[in-house]
Motif scaffolding. Structure first.
Motif, PDB file in Angstrom:
ATOM      1  N   GLN A  37       0.829  -1.208   0.000  1.00  0.00           N
ATOM      2  CA  GLN A  37       0.000   0.000   0.000  1.00  0.00           C
ATOM      3  C   GLN A  37       0.864   1.259   0.000  1.00  0.00           C
ATOM      4  O   GLN A  37       0.527   2.242  -0.660  1.00  0.00           O
ATOM      5  N   LYS A  39       3.539   1.769  -1.471  1.00  0.00           N
ATOM      6  CA  LYS A  39       4.047   1.984  -2.830  1.00  0.00           C
ATOM      7  C   LYS A  39       2.917   2.032  -3.859  1.00  0.00           C
ATOM      8  O   LYS A  39       3.154   1.976  -5.060  1.00  0.00           O
ATOM      9  N   ASN A  40       1.663   2.117  -3.384  1.00  0.00           N
ATOM     10  CA  ASN A  40       0.482   2.131  -4.252  1.00  0.00           C
ATOM     11  C   ASN A  40       0.452   0.919  -5.187  1.00  0.00           C
ATOM     12  O   ASN A  40       0.028   1.021  -6.338  1.00  0.00           O
ATOM     13  N   SER A  43      -3.771  -3.937  -4.884  1.00  0.00           N
ATOM     14  CA  SER A  43      -5.118  -3.830  -5.442  1.00  0.00           C
ATOM     15  C   SER A  43      -6.121  -4.556  -4.559  1.00  0.00           C
ATOM     16  O   SER A  43      -7.147  -4.010  -4.186  1.00  0.00           O
TER      17      SER A  43
END
Length: 113
Positions: A37, A39-40, A43
């Motif tokens: 999360q 590092k985005n 999903s």
């Protein structure tokens, strides 16, 4: 680009752990999700109920699980976002399941719909 991590593990290994050991493994997975999360890259993901609770459906009927002739079962999954397979493999090496099982990394094709 999306990748799915299929977490192959021996269900008996986890079940044989004590409560504190199980909590430690679960905490490692929460930390792994937090890193994704940050590092985005996260999903979705979820654990799965034991293989024996599943059903396999085909044109010939319904079978009770487990299905694979293996001591390992798919115990959960992660869906992540990465630039390429190399980055996905780097994340897979950090997945807690890689310590005691295997992490199958597969690209998710985008068919435009």
């Amino acid at each position: 680009m999306q990748f799915v991590f299929l977490l192959h593990e021996d269900e008996a290994y986890f079940e044989a752990m004590g409560d504190e050991e199980q909590k430690a493994v679960i905490a490692e997975h929460f930390a792994f999700v937090a890193a994704l999360q940050a590092k985005n890259a996260f999903s979705s993901g979820a654990p799965l109920a034991p293989a024996m609770t599943g059903k396999l459906v085909s044109v010939s009927g319904v079978e009770d699980g487990p299905y694979a002739d293996s001591k390992e079962q798919v115990g959960g999954f992660y869906m992540i976002e990465c630039a390429d397979m190399g980055e996905a493999l780097d994340w897979a090496r950090q997945c807690p399941t890689a310590k005691y099982g295997r992490v199958e990394v597969r690209p998710v094709p985008d068919y435009g719909g």
